[in-house]
Design a protein around this motif. Structure first.
Motif, PDB file in Angstrom:
ATOM      1  N   GLY A 189       0.797  -1.222   0.000  1.00 51.46           N
ATOM      2  CA  GLY A 189       0.000   0.000   0.000  1.00 51.46           C
ATOM      3  C   GLY A 189       0.829   1.270   0.000  1.00 51.46           C
ATOM      4  O   GLY A 189       0.276   2.359  -0.032  1.00 51.46           O
ATOM      5  N   THR A 190       2.176   1.144   0.082  1.00 48.89           N
ATOM      6  CA  THR A 190       3.026   2.335  -0.010  1.00 48.89           C
ATOM      7  C   THR A 190       2.806   3.006  -1.358  1.00 48.89           C
ATOM      8  O   THR A 190       2.704   2.320  -2.384  1.00 48.89           O
ATOM      9  CB  THR A 190       4.502   1.916   0.140  1.00 48.89           C
ATOM     10  N   ARG A 191       2.728   4.317  -1.354  1.00 47.13           N
ATOM     11  CA  ARG A 191       2.451   5.040  -2.595  1.00 47.13           C
ATOM     12  C   ARG A 191       3.707   5.048  -3.460  1.00 47.13           C
ATOM     13  O   ARG A 191       4.744   5.584  -3.064  1.00 47.13           O
ATOM     14  CB  ARG A 191       1.998   6.463  -2.289  1.00 47.13           C
ATOM     15  N   ARG A 192       3.618   4.441  -4.613  1.00 48.33           N
ATOM     16  CA  ARG A 192       4.769   4.314  -5.500  1.00 48.33           C
ATOM     17  C   ARG A 192       4.301   4.574  -6.927  1.00 48.33           C
ATOM     18  O   ARG A 192       3.118   4.681  -7.195  1.00 48.33           O
ATOM     19  CB  ARG A 192       5.338   2.902  -5.388  1.00 48.33           C
ATOM     20  N   PRO A 193       5.243   4.671  -7.874  1.00 48.40           N
ATOM     21  CA  PRO A 193       4.817   4.825  -9.268  1.00 48.40           C
ATOM     22  C   PRO A 193       4.026   3.613  -9.731  1.00 48.40           C
ATOM     23  O   PRO A 193       4.168   2.516  -9.178  1.00 48.40           O
ATOM     24  CB  PRO A 193       6.147   4.914 -10.021  1.00 48.40           C
ATOM     25  N   GLY A 194       3.210   3.804 -10.733  1.00 48.54           N
ATOM     26  CA  GLY A 194       2.441   2.679 -11.252  1.00 48.54           C
ATOM     27  C   GLY A 194       1.355   3.156 -12.193  1.00 48.54           C
ATOM     28  O   GLY A 194       1.300   4.327 -12.568  1.00 48.54           O
ATOM     29  N   HIS A 195       0.466   2.233 -12.540  1.00 43.32           N
ATOM     30  CA  HIS A 195      -0.575   2.579 -13.495  1.00 43.32           C
ATOM     31  C   HIS A 195      -1.577   3.561 -12.892  1.00 43.32           C
ATOM     32  O   HIS A 195      -2.016   3.375 -11.763  1.00 43.32           O
ATOM     33  CB  HIS A 195      -1.308   1.305 -13.940  1.00 43.32           C
ATOM     34  N   MET A 196      -1.899   4.577 -13.653  1.00 43.84           N
ATOM     35  CA  MET A 196      -2.771   5.636 -13.141  1.00 43.84           C
ATOM     36  C   MET A 196      -3.924   5.869 -14.110  1.00 43.84           C
ATOM     37  O   MET A 196      -3.749   5.789 -15.321  1.00 43.84           O
ATOM     38  CB  MET A 196      -1.952   6.917 -12.989  1.00 43.84           C
ATOM     39  N   GLY A 197      -5.070   6.186 -13.551  1.00 40.96           N
ATOM     40  CA  GLY A 197      -6.234   6.492 -14.373  1.00 40.96           C
ATOM     41  C   GLY A 197      -6.904   5.228 -14.885  1.00 40.96           C
ATOM     42  O   GLY A 197      -6.584   4.118 -14.454  1.00 40.96           O
ATOM     43  N   ALA A 198      -7.864   5.410 -15.837  1.00 43.93           N
ATOM     44  CA  ALA A 198      -8.585   4.296 -16.453  1.00 43.93           C
ATOM     45  C   ALA A 198      -9.265   3.423 -15.414  1.00 43.93           C
ATOM     46  O   ALA A 198      -9.290   2.208 -15.518  1.00 43.93           O
ATOM     47  CB  ALA A 198      -7.667   3.459 -17.333  1.00 43.93           C
ATOM     48  N   ARG A 199      -9.784   4.046 -14.348  1.00 43.73           N
ATOM     49  CA  ARG A 199     -10.530   3.281 -13.357  1.00 43.73           C
ATOM     50  C   ARG A 199     -11.844   4.000 -13.086  1.00 43.73           C
ATOM     51  O   ARG A 199     -12.012   5.163 -13.458  1.00 43.73           O
ATOM     52  CB  ARG A 199      -9.726   3.104 -12.070  1.00 43.73           C
ATOM     53  N   ARG A 200     -12.743   3.306 -12.408  1.00 49.65           N
ATOM     54  CA  ARG A 200     -14.061   3.876 -12.145  1.00 49.65           C
ATOM     55  C   ARG A 200     -13.952   5.007 -11.135  1.00 49.65           C
ATOM     56  O   ARG A 200     -13.379   4.837 -10.056  1.00 49.65           O
ATOM     57  CB  ARG A 200     -14.958   2.772 -11.599  1.00 49.65           C
ATOM     58  N   VAL A 201     -14.486   6.157 -11.506  1.00 44.83           N
ATOM     59  CA  VAL A 201     -14.416   7.341 -10.648  1.00 44.83           C
ATOM     60  C   VAL A 201     -15.822   7.914 -10.514  1.00 44.83           C
ATOM     61  O   VAL A 201     -16.569   7.975 -11.491  1.00 44.83           O
ATOM     62  CB  VAL A 201     -13.485   8.410 -11.255  1.00 44.83           C
ATOM     63  N   THR A 202     -16.192   8.292  -9.311  1.00 39.34           N
ATOM     64  CA  THR A 202     -17.466   8.969  -9.093  1.00 39.34           C
ATOM     65  C   THR A 202     -17.195  10.404  -8.661  1.00 39.34           C
ATOM     66  O   THR A 202     -16.418  10.628  -7.732  1.00 39.34           O
ATOM     67  CB  THR A 202     -18.270   8.268  -7.982  1.00 39.34           C
ATOM     68  N   VAL A 203     -17.814  11.346  -9.337  1.00 36.30           N
ATOM     69  CA  VAL A 203     -17.750  12.736  -8.907  1.00 36.30           C
ATOM     70  C   VAL A 203     -19.090  13.053  -8.262  1.00 36.30           C
ATOM     71  O   VAL A 203     -20.135  12.897  -8.889  1.00 36.30           O
ATOM     72  CB  VAL A 203     -17.466  13.695 -10.080  1.00 36.30           C
ATOM     73  N   GLN A 204     -19.044  13.449  -7.001  1.00 41.74           N
ATOM     74  CA  GLN A 204     -20.275  13.609  -6.251  1.00 41.74           C
ATOM     75  C   GLN A 204     -20.782  15.044  -6.274  1.00 41.74           C
ATOM     76  O   GLN A 204     -20.002  15.991  -6.394  1.00 41.74           O
ATOM     77  CB  GLN A 204     -20.053  13.186  -4.797  1.00 41.74           C
ATOM     78  N   ASN A 205     -22.091  15.176  -6.110  1.00 44.35           N
ATOM     79  CA  ASN A 205     -22.748  16.451  -5.866  1.00 44.35           C
ATOM     80  C   ASN A 205     -22.486  17.501  -6.946  1.00 44.35           C
ATOM     81  O   ASN A 205     -21.980  18.581  -6.683  1.00 44.35           O
ATOM     82  CB  ASN A 205     -22.348  17.013  -4.495  1.00 44.35           C
ATOM     83  N   LEU A 206     -22.792  17.145  -8.176  1.00 47.93           N
ATOM     84  CA  LEU A 206     -22.718  18.119  -9.259  1.00 47.93           C
ATOM     85  C   LEU A 206     -24.128  18.628  -9.535  1.00 47.93           C
ATOM     86  O   LEU A 206     -25.100  17.885  -9.425  1.00 47.93           O
ATOM     87  CB  LEU A 206     -22.137  17.479 -10.523  1.00 47.93           C
ATOM     88  N   GLN A 207     -24.209  19.875  -9.914  1.00 43.75           N
ATOM     89  CA  GLN A 207     -25.507  20.501 -10.085  1.00 43.75           C
ATOM     90  C   GLN A 207     -25.958  20.445 -11.542  1.00 43.75           C
ATOM     91  O   GLN A 207     -25.149  20.669 -12.443  1.00 43.75           O
ATOM     92  CB  GLN A 207     -25.402  21.958  -9.647  1.00 43.75           C
ATOM     93  N   VAL A 208     -27.215  20.149 -11.750  1.00 45.71           N
ATOM     94  CA  VAL A 208     -27.773  20.177 -13.099  1.00 45.71           C
ATOM     95  C   VAL A 208     -28.147  21.620 -13.430  1.00 45.71           C
ATOM     96  O   VAL A 208     -28.907  22.250 -12.691  1.00 45.71           O
ATOM     97  CB  VAL A 208     -29.005  19.259 -13.214  1.00 45.71           C
ATOM     98  N   VAL A 209     -27.586  22.142 -14.503  1.00 47.12           N
ATOM     99  CA  VAL A 209     -27.799  23.549 -14.846  1.00 47.12           C
ATOM    100  C   VAL A 209     -28.846  23.704 -15.935  1.00 47.12           C
ATOM    101  O   VAL A 209     -29.538  24.709 -16.010  1.00 47.12           O
ATOM    102  CB  VAL A 209     -26.465  24.194 -15.292  1.00 47.12           C
TER     103      VAL A 209
END
Lengths: 117, 195
Positions: free
Chosen positions: B144-164
């Protein structure tokens, strides 16, 4: 996706008629401001220092010399409903797209030569 | 993304999303499937394989199927059409998507490490992660130590966005702010879970 963006921009653009603007133009921007209940038009007059194109995000930065020789720059989004009207008073002969060099100049050095058509 | 003007001439940065038409393709119930959910499909498909042809035989052919857990399954029927009109201006939503892949990324980009000093005789240290383990004890790098590696391309949720903005005719939603993924990616929008 690009279609979606252009379609929404079309919808928000309205049918405001804007003059042909160029860097170096002397302009008067009529800007609507709301003060509490009251609404009034404020006029900002100065030189177009920068012109950025791009649909709804089109903007101009206007520079004017306020009292005591203090330079004031204001950026207006041209598609904004608050921009009521823009008058072009005079065109200038300039050789740059962005007139940032005006910031370092004052008095006679900050003049621009008029261009007549 | 683009930006639009709302009341009072305020500029709002928005992401435009084509939300629908979606069709309810299957209803899963506690009794039958041991959990409650609806499955919805999106985007017209030109060709379907045999299993999907059978699954969608009385429903318009759709490319993507996603399941949404809900205990409120009685509200939905198979074949029901859902469009952007299920949202209203001012609603707060969560947007789920697959983030843009960044490949094998270093620790500066991936974990916001500061990197090493630029001067004082340093060489090759500007974006280095520094030391990641201790000495003979424990003699290894902890999991679990933070090291270089593959980044992105994973499921991400952005919470509480407003519908305009909602346009049911074009099935268009304008949501304030950025959402995960590249242009034309598939996202899932649902009511905000934590408001």
């Amino acid at each position: 996706m690009v279609d979606l963006i252009s379609s929404i921009e079309e919808q928000f653009k309205g049918n405001k008629e804007l003059p042909d603007l160029h860097p170096g133009d002397d302009v008067r921007v009529h800007n609507r401001i709301v003060e509490g209940e009251r609404e009034r038009i404020q006029v900002f007059q100065g030189v177009v220092m920068r012109l950025r194109k791009g649909g709804l995000n089109q903007s101009i930065t206007v520079r004017r010399i306020a009292s005591h020789g203090v330079g004031v720059e204001r950026t207006f989004l041209l598609a904004a409903p608050t921009v009521e009207k823009i008058e072009v008073l005079r065109h200038a002969k300039v050789r740059r797209a962005q007139l940032y060099h005006l910031r370092g100049r004052h008095g006679k050095a900050a003049r621009l030569k008029e261009k007549r058509y | 993304m683009t930006q639009i003007f709302v009341e009072g001439g305020v500029v709002v940065p928005v992401t435009l999303i084509e939300a629908g038409p979606c069709y309810v393709t299957q209803i899963k119930t506690e009794k039958h499937d041991s959990y409650n959910a609806i499955q919805i499909g999106f985007e017209e498909a030109k060709k379907l394989n045999k299993p999907d042809q059978g699954h969608l035989k009385d429903i318009p052919a759709v490319k993507h199927l996603r399941e949404i857990r809900t205990d409120d399954v009685e509200r939905y029927q198979r074949g029901q059409k859902l469009d952007a009109g299920v949202f209203a201006v001012g609603d707060v939503v969560d947007v789920v998507g697959i983030s843009k892949g960044k490949g094998f990324a270093g620790s500066v980009k991936r974990h916001h490490f500061r990197g090493g000093p630029k001067t004082h005789g340093q060489s090759d240290r500007q974006r280095a992660p520094g030391a990641s383990g201790a000495t003979t004890t424990p003699g290894r790098v902890f999991k679990g130590t933070r090291r270089p590696g593959h980044m992105g391309a994973r499921r991400v949720t952005v919470q509480n966005l407003q519908v305009v903005l909602v346009d049911p005719e074009r099935n268009l939603l304008a949501i304030k702010g950025a959402v995960p993924g590249a242009n034309n990616d598939l996202v899932m929008i649902h009511k905000a879970r934590k408001q």
